[in-house]
Design an enzyme around this catalytic site. Structure first.
Site, mmCIF file in Angstrom:
data_model
loop_
_atom_site.group_PDB
_atom_site.id
_atom_site.type_symbol
_atom_site.label_atom_id
_atom_site.label_comp_id
_atom_site.label_asym_id
_atom_site.label_seq_id
_atom_site.Cartn_x
_atom_site.Cartn_y
_atom_site.Cartn_z
ATOM 1 N N PRO A 192 -52.156 6.928 4.452
ATOM 2 C CA PRO A 192 -51.481 5.620 4.425
ATOM 3 C C PRO A 192 -51.433 5.121 2.986
ATOM 4 O O PRO A 192 -52.461 4.928 2.353
ATOM 5 C CB PRO A 192 -52.383 4.741 5.293
ATOM 6 N N CYS A 251 -59.320 1.318 0.168
ATOM 7 C CA CYS A 251 -58.364 0.878 -0.846
ATOM 8 C C CYS A 251 -59.101 0.260 -2.035
ATOM 9 O O CYS A 251 -59.895 -0.664 -1.861
ATOM 10 C CB CYS A 251 -57.390 -0.139 -0.270
ATOM 11 N N ASN A 304 -60.044 13.986 1.588
ATOM 12 C CA ASN A 304 -58.910 13.382 0.895
ATOM 13 C C ASN A 304 -59.210 13.299 -0.603
ATOM 14 O O ASN A 304 -60.344 13.107 -0.994
ATOM 15 C CB ASN A 304 -58.662 11.982 1.484
ATOM 16 N N GLY A 314 -51.956 12.367 0.014
ATOM 17 C CA GLY A 314 -51.268 11.138 -0.319
ATOM 18 C C GLY A 314 -50.245 11.331 -1.411
ATOM 19 O O GLY A 314 -49.123 11.772 -1.175
ATOM 20 N N ARG A 315 -50.644 11.043 -2.654
ATOM 21 C CA ARG A 315 -49.697 11.030 -3.773
ATOM 22 C C ARG A 315 -48.965 12.358 -3.964
ATOM 23 O O ARG A 315 -47.805 12.371 -4.390
ATOM 24 C CB ARG A 315 -50.440 10.646 -5.060
#
Length: 327
Positions: A16, A100, A200, A224-225
């Protein structure tokens, strides 16, 4: 890889990412083999629940596969209400953000800032798990800073609270996205609990994905990125895990087709005006994986005001690249 009662098609999960993991992005990643794509985080505060941006972030109309919605907040009761609200809107899985590192999130003691308060972590997890009858997952970092890596403690709290799976990003909150992710802490977490663990951080190739899985013993990986402008990374990883061989990179024509399809999804989802604006960063990410694109071409695309202008300019770039190769 199972999350609660749900069997994933593989071990590949899309992270996310705020401002990125919208429905069009999730669809493209699933198209190339992602087994699960988690929506970008939504605030748990009830005043924001019906906000237009929040509703867009949790829009699953026509979405295939499992729907996982990430929520963020610090109040156990509000987090429980947010979980119920999203379950009623069609979420199959509720993911809790405690990873986050963004300043605006940590400033209100949410996200990875929660890792400093283990009793509150327990209260939030127990409240959310008790509020819904669908699986609840958790995403964390290794700790607050290098001197306070408490991921193993948090993992045990999560397991005892009934969390179905845990994602660990191999950096502390203080590290943000700087330096390199470390995987020893993820390995320690995997050895300490029995729930599925998702690794991750810095997984940007098929070879790296296999290395991380082998080193940590994790049940799955989250990307993710590295998936930005590079959705075929998922098919490359799955091919490498299955056959031990590196899949050939897509051709220019294939990349253009994927990008064009992604743009159409953005225009349809956001409308012409917002779609064009949001598409700019995605085009930039696709272009980052290509050589020979002039700065003037990028500027022209960023100045386009309509879907037609934008798609025509993108097509011109690919036509130029193709002609350069032919020459």
């Amino acid at each position: 890889m199972r999350i609660g009662s749900y069997q994933l098609s593989n071990k590949l999960i899309v992270a996310p990412m705020a401002g990125v993991s919208d429905r069009p992005f999730r669809a493209v990643c699933k198209q190339f083999g992602a087994g699960l794509a988690v929506s970008e985080m939504v605030a748990s505060h009830p005043d924001l629940r019906r906000h237009e941006k929040t509703l867009l972030r949790t829009n699953h109309d026509g979405e295939t596969g499992l729907r996982s919605v990430q929520i963020v907040g610090t109040n156990p009761a509000q987090m429980a209400d947010a979980a119920r609200f999203n379950a009623e809107r069609g979420a199959h899985i509720i993911d809790i953000n405690m990873g986050c590192p963004a300043k605006k999130v940590c400033a209100v003691a949410a996200g990875s800032a929660l890792l400093r308060d283990e009793p509150l972590v327990q209260q939030i997890l127990e409240a959310v798990v008790g509020a819904v009858d669908i699986p609840v997952t958790l995403k964390i970092r290794t700790g607050w800073d290098l001197e306070n890596r408490n991921a193993v403690n948090i993992a045990k709290i999560a397991e005892n609270a009934g969390v179905s799976a845990l994602t660990v990003h191999g950096r502390t909150r203080a590290c943000k996205f700087e330096g390199h992710a470390e995987y020893d802490t993820i390995k320690a977490v995997k050895q300490a609990v029995n729930i599925p663990i998702i690794a991750n951080g810095d997984i940007d190739s098929a070879e790296k994905a296999v290395q991380v899985l082998q080193h940590t013993g994790a049940d799955a990986i989250m990307i993710g990125r590295a998936a930005q402008g590079n959705p075929w990374l998922f098919s490359e990883i799955e091919h490498f895990m299955r056959y031990g061989k590196v899949l050939a990179r897509p051709s220019l024509a294939d990349i253009h087709n994927v990008l064009a399809g992604h743009l159409e999804k953005l225009y349809s989802f956001y409308g012409a005006v917002m779609g064009v604006r949001i598409a700019r960063k995605h085009i930039g990410w696709y272009f980052n994986h290509l050589d020979g694109i002039s700065q003037s071409s990028k500027q022209s695309i960023n100045q386009a005001q309509t879907p037609t202008q934008q798609t025509q300019l993108v097509a011109m770039v690919f036509n130029h690249l193709t002609s350069e190769i032919a020459a």
